[in-house]
Design a protein around this motif. Structure first.
Motif, PDB file in Angstrom:
ATOM      1  N   HIS A 134       0.819  -1.212   0.000  1.00 44.91           N
ATOM      2  CA  HIS A 134       0.000   0.000   0.000  1.00 44.91           C
ATOM      3  C   HIS A 134       0.853   1.262   0.000  1.00 44.91           C
ATOM      4  N   ALA A 193       1.432   3.486  -2.339  1.00 40.01           N
ATOM      5  CA  ALA A 193       0.788   4.660  -2.929  1.00 40.01           C
ATOM      6  C   ALA A 193      -0.222   5.281  -1.959  1.00 40.01           C
ATOM      7  N   GLU A 194      -1.078   4.440  -1.360  1.00 38.37           N
ATOM      8  CA  GLU A 194      -2.083   4.959  -0.434  1.00 38.37           C
ATOM      9  C   GLU A 194      -1.437   5.595   0.796  1.00 38.37           C
ATOM     10  N   ARG A 243       1.539   6.919   0.980  1.00 36.48           N
ATOM     11  CA  ARG A 243       2.193   8.182   0.619  1.00 36.48           C
ATOM     12  C   ARG A 243       1.170   9.313   0.516  1.00 36.48           C
TER      13      ARG A 243
END
Length: 586
Positions: free
Chosen positions: A207, A209-210, A212
């Motif tokens: 996860h 991307a989420e 960040r």
């Protein structure tokens, strides 16, 4: 049955005694060749010093070469046999664990984080399987060769044999004990840190991307780094005992050799020992310690395996169904037409946080029903799906399948009727076809291709080098977010379950594609899902022209004990609701 977790875990490996004995025999012959080689070489050196006729040494010279070659050959055969046994055992253990978790109490894995679960079925199984190569076989070989060396030396000098026996005991018992103590200290101290590291590392990888976007990625990475440092610190704290264990074997070897040398010199000066016997007496102990040298590492392997086995058996034990207190009822495929999944006053959520459960819900699901569950993130939509699938126990209310409480049914029977498909389900590093066969093992290639194309992956499939046989290298990292969701949806459709409980199947798709796919899922005549199969979908966005049979709209205001006016919270909100009840559609 033994209560020792290691014995229980070894039973999962289904080890074949014949294969273990074969590996031990090969190992004993390999180390025995070294022992015989040392004795024969010592005799040959001493005898050659007497300059006898060269023909008197021919047999010994050929035997030395044969023993030197056989030592390497049999060592290779031992490694081959032991590793083959270990790998077979690890495969069997994983199969047994997956089967027990699949057929046992769903709560065993429902609340376990993915990183922890991967550690149990991955690293811990490897640790237990490695005990065959690093523990069982070396220990058995050491016992056989120690007695052989002591017996051979006793034919020359009983005193030297006694010294060798004591020295072997120090190297083979005391040193492993110290090594085991060090390994146990490091493992127990670092166990929690290792699990924490796995949890944070998997979260960061899955996860990133989420995290960040939420501004939490650096914190998760730092937590993983701190856990890794704690593991290293635990290892350092156990280092002193490990150092003493490592020093015990060289010390015992030196004592044995010096003792044999002194006894041999005294006996030689007294004329009771030949030069050849003296050479054998001195060099034989050096070769004998080759057998016990690996024992400290073997003891450490056994200690680590026992701790790992404890974690594995704890996971399995939580999946055991208490048949003594509850009579489990099977639901056969022959009677599947009779089922109705019915909820009355059902509040779904986690037992550890009941105040965050959903409101009381009444719901009837039978053949062909199409139901959408909407609401903001965190309101309990996924928990409701998991409860309907029997993966979570109801916080309150009653949930029945065919009139029988779902908690009284065999989990395997429940899953034949209703199956939950998570939004973060795993894509394996294998072919597209095998990823779909996770849901149904007998799925044919033609059936799989038809389903893949039906979810909108036709062009993607045509672009793959080997079609359905293309390996998704790296699992989900081999595809985009939208492709991953469509593959998971295809897997769900391939499932033999009568009720498909789908969690966000159109997430990461563009608005139009997601709306079209969601509409096809919730309309019986679309052809995407057989009209007599039931579909329950969790979604944030329900298309305007989508008309499912029922829409459940959940909100935070529906939760009890969450807002001051919870008693006045609305019980159902949906402009598209169309109540449905009954046992089937015409």
């Amino acid at each position: 049955m033994s209560t020792d977790p290691l014995w229980r875990a070894l039973a999962l490996l289904q080890l074949q005694p014949r294969r273990i004995v074969t590996a031990v025999v090969f190992g004993a012959v390999a180390v025995g060749s070294g022992l015989a080689l040392a004795a024969l070489a010592a005799w040959l050196i001493a005898r050659a010093w007497q300059m006898p006729p060269v023909l008197d040494l021919t047999v010994a010279v050929v035997a030395v070469r044969a023993l030197g070659i056989s030592r390497g050959v049999f060592r290779y055969l031992e490694r081959l046999a032991s590793h083959d046994t270990a790998f077979r055992g690890m495969t069997a253990a994983r199969t047994n664990i997956y089967r027990r978790l699949a057929t046992g109490d769903p709560a065993a894995v429902t609340g376990v984080r993915r990183g922890v679960l991967l550690s149990r079925t991955g690293e811990d199984i490897d640790t237990v399987g490695a005990v065959v190569v690093r523990g069982i076989v070396p220990m058995a070989v050491a016992v056989v060769l120690s007695f052989a060396a002591i017996g051979l030396l006793a034919t020359i000098s009983l005193a030297a044999a006694g010294i060798l026996a004591v020295s072997l005991a120090v190297a083979g018992i005391v040193a492993p004990w110290l090594a085991t103590s060090a390994a146990r200290t490091a493992e127990l101290a670092g166990m929690a840190a290792t699990a924490e590291y796995a949890e944070h590392a998997v979260a960061a990888l899955d996860h990133a991307a989420e995290l960040r976007v939420a501004g939490r990625l650096d914190a998760v990475v730092e937590a993983a780094r701190s856990a890794s440092a704690e593991v290293a610190a635990a290892t350092d704290r156990a280092a002193p005992r490990a150092a003493f264990a490592a020093a015990a074997t060289p010390l015992a070897t030196g004592v044995s050799v010096l003792g044999s040398l002194l006894i041999g010199v005294v006996a030689y000066d007294g004329g009771t020992m030949t030069p050849m016997a003296l050479a054998i007496l001195v060099l034989l102990p050096l070769a004998a310690f080759e057998a016990v040298g690996p024992l400290p590492a073997a003891a450490q392997a056994v200690s680590r395996a026992r701790i790992a086995a404890g974690r594995i058996t704890a996971l399995i034990d939580t999946a055991l169904i208490d048949t003594a207190s509850t009579t489990k009822v099977g639901t056969s495929r022959a009677s599947v037409d009779d089922w109705v999944l019915r909820a009355r006053g059902l509040r779904a959520g986690w037992s550890t946080c009941p105040e965050k459960s959903t409101r009381a819900i009444d719901l009837d699901l039978a053949r062909g029903a199409r139901v959408a569950i909407t609401g903001p993130s965190g309101v309990g939509k996924t928990s409701l799906l998991m409860t309907l699938a029997g993966l979570l126990s109801p916080v309150e209310g009653r949930l029945t399948l065919g009139g029988t409480p779902i908690t009284d049914l065999e989990p395997a029977s429940v899953r034949r009727v209703a199956t939950f498909f998570a939004e973060d389900a795993h894509l394996f590093d294998t072919s597209v076809l095998e990823n779909l066969r996770v849901a149904r093992g007998e799925l044919s290639a033609d059936e799989a291709e038809a389903v893949v194309r039906s979810v909108g992956l036709g062009d993607w499939l045509d672009g793959l080098s080997n079609g359905l046989d293309t390996v998704l290298t790296g699992g989900e990292r081999a595809v985009s977010g939208g492709e991953r969701r469509r593959i998971l949806l295809a897997r769900a459709i391939c499932s033999p379950a009568e009720v498909l409980l789908l969690d966000e199947p159109t997430e990461h798709l563009d608005a139009k594609a997601g709306a079209d796919l969601l509409t096809a899922l919730l309309q019986r005549g679309s052809g995407l899902v057989h009209p007599r199969r039931t579909v329950v979908v969790v979604t944030h966005h329900l298309p305007r022209d989508c008309t499912p049979d029922q829409v459940l709209s959940l909100d935070f205001a529906d939760r009890e004990n969450t807002l001051p006016n919870a008693a006045e919270a609305r019980t159902f909100v949906s402009t598209q609701e169309r109540r449905w009840s009954g046992v089937g559609y015409p």
